[in-house]
Scaffold this motif. Sequence first.
Motif, short mmCIF file in Angstrom:
data_model
loop_
_atom_site.label_atom_id
_atom_site.label_comp_id
_atom_site.label_asym_id
_atom_site.label_seq_id
_atom_site.Cartn_x
_atom_site.Cartn_y
_atom_site.Cartn_z
N ARG A 1 0.81 -1.22 0.00
CA ARG A 1 0.00 0.00 0.00
C ARG A 1 0.84 1.27 0.00
N ASP A 2 1.98 1.26 0.68
CA ASP A 2 2.84 2.44 0.69
C ASP A 2 3.38 2.72 -0.70
N ASN A 3 3.80 1.67 -1.41
CA ASN A 3 4.34 1.86 -2.75
C ASN A 3 3.29 2.43 -3.70
N LEU A 4 2.04 2.11 -3.49
CA LEU A 4 0.99 2.68 -4.34
C LEU A 4 0.92 4.20 -4.17
N ALA A 5 1.01 4.66 -2.93
CA ALA A 5 1.01 6.11 -2.68
C ALA A 5 2.27 6.75 -3.26
N PHE A 6 3.43 6.12 -3.03
CA PHE A 6 4.68 6.66 -3.56
C PHE A 6 4.65 6.71 -5.08
N LEU A 7 4.07 5.69 -5.70
CA LEU A 7 4.02 5.60 -7.16
C LEU A 7 3.26 6.77 -7.77
N VAL A 8 2.09 7.08 -7.24
CA VAL A 8 1.29 8.19 -7.78
C VAL A 8 2.11 9.48 -7.73
N ASN A 9 2.80 9.70 -6.64
CA ASN A 9 3.63 10.89 -6.51
C ASN A 9 4.82 10.84 -7.48
N PHE A 10 5.46 9.68 -7.58
CA PHE A 10 6.63 9.52 -8.44
C PHE A 10 6.28 9.72 -9.91
N LEU A 11 5.10 9.32 -10.30
CA LEU A 11 4.67 9.52 -11.69
C LEU A 11 4.52 11.00 -12.02
N HIS A 12 4.25 11.82 -11.02
CA HIS A 12 4.17 13.27 -11.21
C HIS A 12 5.54 13.92 -11.11
N TYR A 13 6.37 13.40 -10.23
CA TYR A 13 7.67 14.01 -9.94
C TYR A 13 8.80 12.97 -10.04
N PRO A 14 9.03 12.43 -11.22
CA PRO A 14 10.08 11.41 -11.36
C PRO A 14 11.47 12.04 -11.25
N ARG A 15 12.43 11.19 -10.91
CA ARG A 15 13.82 11.66 -10.86
C ARG A 15 14.36 11.80 -12.28
N VAL B 1 13.62 13.55 -14.86
CA VAL B 1 12.75 13.84 -16.01
C VAL B 1 11.98 15.11 -15.66
N ASP B 2 12.03 16.08 -16.54
CA ASP B 2 11.38 17.35 -16.29
C ASP B 2 9.94 17.33 -16.80
N PRO B 3 8.96 17.46 -15.90
CA PRO B 3 7.56 17.45 -16.33
C PRO B 3 7.05 18.81 -16.82
N ALA B 4 7.92 19.82 -16.86
CA ALA B 4 7.49 21.16 -17.25
C ALA B 4 6.84 21.15 -18.64
N GLY B 5 5.78 21.91 -18.76
CA GLY B 5 5.10 22.04 -20.04
C GLY B 5 4.19 20.87 -20.38
N ARG B 6 3.96 19.99 -19.45
CA ARG B 6 3.11 18.82 -19.70
C ARG B 6 1.93 18.85 -18.73
N ASN B 7 0.90 18.15 -19.10
CA ASN B 7 -0.23 17.97 -18.21
C ASN B 7 -0.20 16.52 -17.71
N ILE B 8 0.58 16.29 -16.68
CA ILE B 8 0.73 14.96 -16.11
C ILE B 8 -0.44 14.68 -15.18
N MET B 9 -1.00 13.51 -15.30
CA MET B 9 -2.08 13.09 -14.40
C MET B 9 -1.88 11.61 -14.12
N ALA B 10 -1.77 11.29 -12.85
CA ALA B 10 -1.65 9.89 -12.44
C ALA B 10 -2.61 9.66 -11.28
N THR B 11 -3.19 8.49 -11.25
CA THR B 11 -4.10 8.15 -10.18
C THR B 11 -4.10 6.65 -9.96
N ALA B 12 -4.47 6.27 -8.76
CA ALA B 12 -4.67 4.86 -8.44
C ALA B 12 -6.03 4.74 -7.78
N ARG B 13 -6.75 3.72 -8.15
CA ARG B 13 -8.04 3.41 -7.51
C ARG B 13 -7.83 2.17 -6.67
N LEU B 14 -8.15 2.26 -5.39
CA LEU B 14 -7.98 1.15 -4.46
C LEU B 14 -9.34 0.61 -4.05
#
Length: 183
Positions: A90-104, A106-119
Amino acid sequence: MQPLGVAALLIMLCSLVLAIRFRKNREAREKSHRPAVAAGDFTVRVTGWRRSELDRITEDFAQLYGIATPNVRETEAGVYHLEWSDGLNRDNLAFLVNFLHYPRGVDPAGRNIMATARLAPGVIDEVPPGRALLLYVPSDDEDFDRIHALDDQGSAYVVDFGRVRYVPTDDARCPPQVRGLIA
């Protein structure tokens, strides 16, 4: 101070340091050994990345957390579904959603990033029984180290990564695209 007193003080300090270290190590072991959320009990979707970028991001996440790399498939133009056949904790699921928005790296500038998990209901202990959750990065996020969750009854939660606990909040800030991404 007498040499015997100094020795006793040093022994007490060393014991205290070891006790604190043992406690932190035990807490980390307990967190990493939380049971996996079964693959059928969660859905992860992301949009805004090119497939090659998403592959690098998920490989980096898998290496960082010592887990398998997910199966990534495109469900519709630009929307990707991530699957782990053995589930995730369960912790990795929370970390994953955040990591998909703020990966190491990779610059997300200028993009419309959207990540979600349904539990599925019952996955998160801090949420009332029978309620499914959507995990997401809130609109106008400035924290970068927490996510939000919204249950199917409209109650919102903040998930702080320091303790990975779901704490009720009145500040849902759920981007409207989140529900459409997971539908």
